[in-house]
Write a protein that holds these residues in place. Structure first.
Motif, PDB file in Angstrom:
ATOM      1  N   ALA A 149       0.831  -1.211   0.000  1.00  0.00           N
ATOM      2  CA  ALA A 149       0.000   0.000   0.000  1.00  0.00           C
ATOM      3  C   ALA A 149       0.861   1.254   0.000  1.00  0.00           C
ATOM      4  O   ALA A 149       1.947   1.291   0.591  1.00  0.00           O
ATOM      5  N   LEU A 150       0.356   2.266  -0.693  1.00  0.00           N
ATOM      6  CA  LEU A 150       0.938   3.611  -0.675  1.00  0.00           C
ATOM      7  C   LEU A 150       0.156   4.400   0.368  1.00  0.00           C
ATOM      8  O   LEU A 150      -1.049   4.634   0.207  1.00  0.00           O
ATOM      9  N   VAL A 151       0.834   4.780   1.435  1.00  0.00           N
ATOM     10  CA  VAL A 151       0.145   5.365   2.585  1.00  0.00           C
ATOM     11  C   VAL A 151       0.967   6.520   3.141  1.00  0.00           C
ATOM     12  O   VAL A 151       2.071   6.819   2.672  1.00  0.00           O
ATOM     13  N   ARG A 152       0.396   7.131   4.171  1.00  0.00           N
ATOM     14  CA  ARG A 152       1.116   8.159   4.936  1.00  0.00           C
ATOM     15  C   ARG A 152       1.279   7.647   6.362  1.00  0.00           C
ATOM     16  O   ARG A 152       0.289   7.516   7.076  1.00  0.00           O
ATOM     17  N   PRO A 153       2.498   7.296   6.778  1.00  0.00           N
ATOM     18  CA  PRO A 153       2.698   6.871   8.164  1.00  0.00           C
ATOM     19  C   PRO A 153       2.306   8.007   9.112  1.00  0.00           C
ATOM     20  O   PRO A 153       2.246   9.166   8.699  1.00  0.00           O
ATOM     21  N   PRO A 154       2.040   7.650  10.397  1.00  0.00           N
ATOM     22  CA  PRO A 154       2.297   6.346  11.012  1.00  0.00           C
ATOM     23  C   PRO A 154       1.134   5.367  10.816  1.00  0.00           C
ATOM     24  O   PRO A 154      -0.010   5.780  10.630  1.00  0.00           O
ATOM     25  N   LEU A 155       1.479   4.088  10.877  1.00  0.00           N
ATOM     26  CA  LEU A 155       0.474   3.038  10.821  1.00  0.00           C
ATOM     27  C   LEU A 155       0.527   2.239  12.115  1.00  0.00           C
ATOM     28  O   LEU A 155       1.575   2.129  12.742  1.00  0.00           O
ATOM     29  N   ASP A 156      -0.603   1.667  12.489  1.00  0.00           N
ATOM     30  CA  ASP A 156      -0.611   0.659  13.542  1.00  0.00           C
ATOM     31  C   ASP A 156      -1.538  -0.459  13.091  1.00  0.00           C
ATOM     32  O   ASP A 156      -2.308  -0.308  12.145  1.00  0.00           O
ATOM     33  N   GLY A 157      -1.421  -1.595  13.711  1.00  0.00           N
ATOM     34  CA  GLY A 157      -2.228  -2.728  13.306  1.00  0.00           C
ATOM     35  C   GLY A 157      -1.682  -3.470  12.099  1.00  0.00           C
ATOM     36  O   GLY A 157      -2.374  -4.299  11.511  1.00  0.00           O
ATOM     37  N   VAL A 158      -0.437  -3.180  11.725  1.00  0.00           N
ATOM     38  CA  VAL A 158       0.206  -3.879  10.607  1.00  0.00           C
ATOM     39  C   VAL A 158       1.488  -4.522  11.129  1.00  0.00           C
ATOM     40  O   VAL A 158       2.556  -3.909  11.112  1.00  0.00           O
ATOM     41  N   VAL A 274       4.332   0.383   1.845  1.00  0.00           N
ATOM     42  CA  VAL A 274       4.446  -0.549   2.975  1.00  0.00           C
ATOM     43  C   VAL A 274       3.905  -1.911   2.565  1.00  0.00           C
ATOM     44  O   VAL A 274       2.892  -2.010   1.864  1.00  0.00           O
ATOM     45  N   HIS A 275       4.593  -2.950   2.996  1.00  0.00           N
ATOM     46  CA  HIS A 275       4.074  -4.310   2.848  1.00  0.00           C
ATOM     47  C   HIS A 275       4.511  -5.118   4.052  1.00  0.00           C
ATOM     48  O   HIS A 275       5.424  -4.722   4.788  1.00  0.00           O
ATOM     49  N   SER A 282       6.353  -9.972  -5.174  1.00  0.00           N
ATOM     50  CA  SER A 282       5.992  -8.859  -6.050  1.00  0.00           C
ATOM     51  C   SER A 282       5.757  -7.571  -5.260  1.00  0.00           C
ATOM     52  O   SER A 282       5.921  -6.470  -5.797  1.00  0.00           O
ATOM     53  N   ALA A 283       5.385  -7.694  -3.977  1.00  0.00           N
ATOM     54  CA  ALA A 283       5.199  -6.503  -3.148  1.00  0.00           C
ATOM     55  C   ALA A 283       6.522  -5.782  -2.934  1.00  0.00           C
ATOM     56  O   ALA A 283       6.601  -4.549  -3.013  1.00  0.00           O
ATOM     57  N   ALA A 284       7.573  -6.538  -2.655  1.00  0.00           N
ATOM     58  CA  ALA A 284       8.900  -5.927  -2.500  1.00  0.00           C
ATOM     59  C   ALA A 284       9.370  -5.340  -3.821  1.00  0.00           C
ATOM     60  O   ALA A 284      10.015  -4.277  -3.852  1.00  0.00           O
ATOM     61  N   ASN A 285       9.065  -6.005  -4.919  1.00  0.00           N
ATOM     62  CA  ASN A 285       9.417  -5.464  -6.234  1.00  0.00           C
ATOM     63  C   ASN A 285       8.703  -4.135  -6.473  1.00  0.00           C
ATOM     64  O   ASN A 285       9.287  -3.190  -7.016  1.00  0.00           O
ATOM     65  N   PHE A 286       7.440  -4.080  -6.076  1.00  0.00           N
ATOM     66  CA  PHE A 286       6.666  -2.843  -6.236  1.00  0.00           C
ATOM     67  C   PHE A 286       7.286  -1.720  -5.410  1.00  0.00           C
ATOM     68  O   PHE A 286       7.425  -0.588  -5.887  1.00  0.00           O
ATOM     69  N   ALA A 287       7.667  -2.026  -4.180  1.00  0.00           N
ATOM     70  CA  ALA A 287       8.275  -1.019  -3.312  1.00  0.00           C
ATOM     71  C   ALA A 287       9.584  -0.509  -3.910  1.00  0.00           C
ATOM     72  O   ALA A 287       9.870   0.696  -3.876  1.00  0.00           O
TER      73      ALA A 287
END
Length: 304
Positions: A149-158, A274-275, A282-287
């Protein structure tokens, strides 16, 4: 047919001899000794119950049964090799599907270029895109609905989140055009804390960040909740309170009735991809591609 487990090595040995009609050359191709190859072929013939080759001291030729079996053996090997190649490509993130979540307003300028670059590099990976509003700031990662996901930190619950920061920008106060702050060149964090504020729905680290909870000694005076920038700006415009937003919002969501004032003393906010550690390759490739694309475009770019 005799009781024996026929293995791929038996089939590969047989096909090598059948294609070269020469045990010596086949043994060289397989990087084994010729006696070992001859033993393997005898094992296969015993298991099948018929001769595969007619051999003399001067020549080797397929028997009619051997010719028929060659078609079947080659088909088995082709299917196995194709399956292994496909599995390898899937493990390497070059095949399959990738579920991508993105938070509204996160890296909007860069998303099209990121998606194009990923599709160019991994054309056999199907991207499934889902947009999330402020009620789901984790971009579907916490629910397992997305892989990256393309997000804006901070995140929790991941749990086990792997975060790659793509860019940073300063934060600004979004205020009504009639608010006293609208005429100022900048405001301080202390000034913002004293004002009623529009917040995102929920109760999480992301909401706390944008209501400046870490700067407060008393709870924020939250007068309204909004899950999208449009709803947030509407609330600000009619004077329900101010909000804290990334500076890019002023450009992407400009509208009459609101003003954007830089907040002095507040750290820059970030956009990240983030993944989870157990996500598909493929998620790491995307990042990795997202980081390259934003870097090529000039990010990360902190503001003073």
């Amino acid at each position: 047919m005799a009781s024996m487990n026929v293995e791929l090595r038996h089939l590969r040995a047989f096909v090598a001899v059948a294609r070269t009609v020469n045990f010596t050359r086949a043994a060289e191709q397989l990087h084994i000794a010729q006696p070992s190859l001859s033993h393997t072929i005898r094992q296969l013939e015993t298991a099948l119950g018929f001769r595969l080759f007619a051999r003399t001291t001067r020549s080797t030729a397929l028997t009619p049964d051997g010719e028929r079996f060659l078609v079947e053996a080659q088909a088995v090997l082709d299917r196995f090799d194709a399956a292994m190649e496909r599995s390898s490509r899937m493990a390497g993130g070059e095949l399959g599907r990738l579920r991508v979540g993105y938070l509204i307003g996160a890296a909007v300028d860069h998303v099209p270029a990121i998606l194009r670059a990923f599709a160019d590099r991994y054309p056999d990976v199907t991207l499934e895109l889902t947009e999330y509003d402020f009620a789901s700031p984790n971009g579907g990662l916490d629910t397992g609905d997305t892989d990256v996901a393309l997000v804006r930190p901070p995140l929790d619950g991941v749990p086990d989140a792997v975060t790659t920061v793509l860019l940073s920008e300063r934060c600004v106060a979004c205020v009504s055009a009639l608010h006293p702050f609208a005429a100022l060149p900048r405001v301080t964090v202390a000034q913002v804390l004293a004002e009623p504020i529009v917040a995102a729905p929920g109760d999480n680290a992301w909401r706390d960040y944008w209501i400046l909870a870490s700067y407060r000694s008393t709870p924020a005076n939250i007068t309204h909740e909004a899950a999208t920038f449009e709803a947030e700006l509407q609330s600000v415009a009619i004077g329900r309170g101010l909000s804290v937003v990334p500076e890019s919002v002023a450009r992407l969501y400009g509208r009459q009735g609101v003003r954007y004032v830089p907040i002095e003393g507040m750290a820059d906010c970030e956009v990240a991809v983030v993944h989870r550690e157990d996500a598909p390759r493929s998620a790491a490739n995307f990042a990795r591609i997202a980081a390259r694309v934003t870097a090529d475009a000039g990010g990360p770019h902190p503001h003073g």
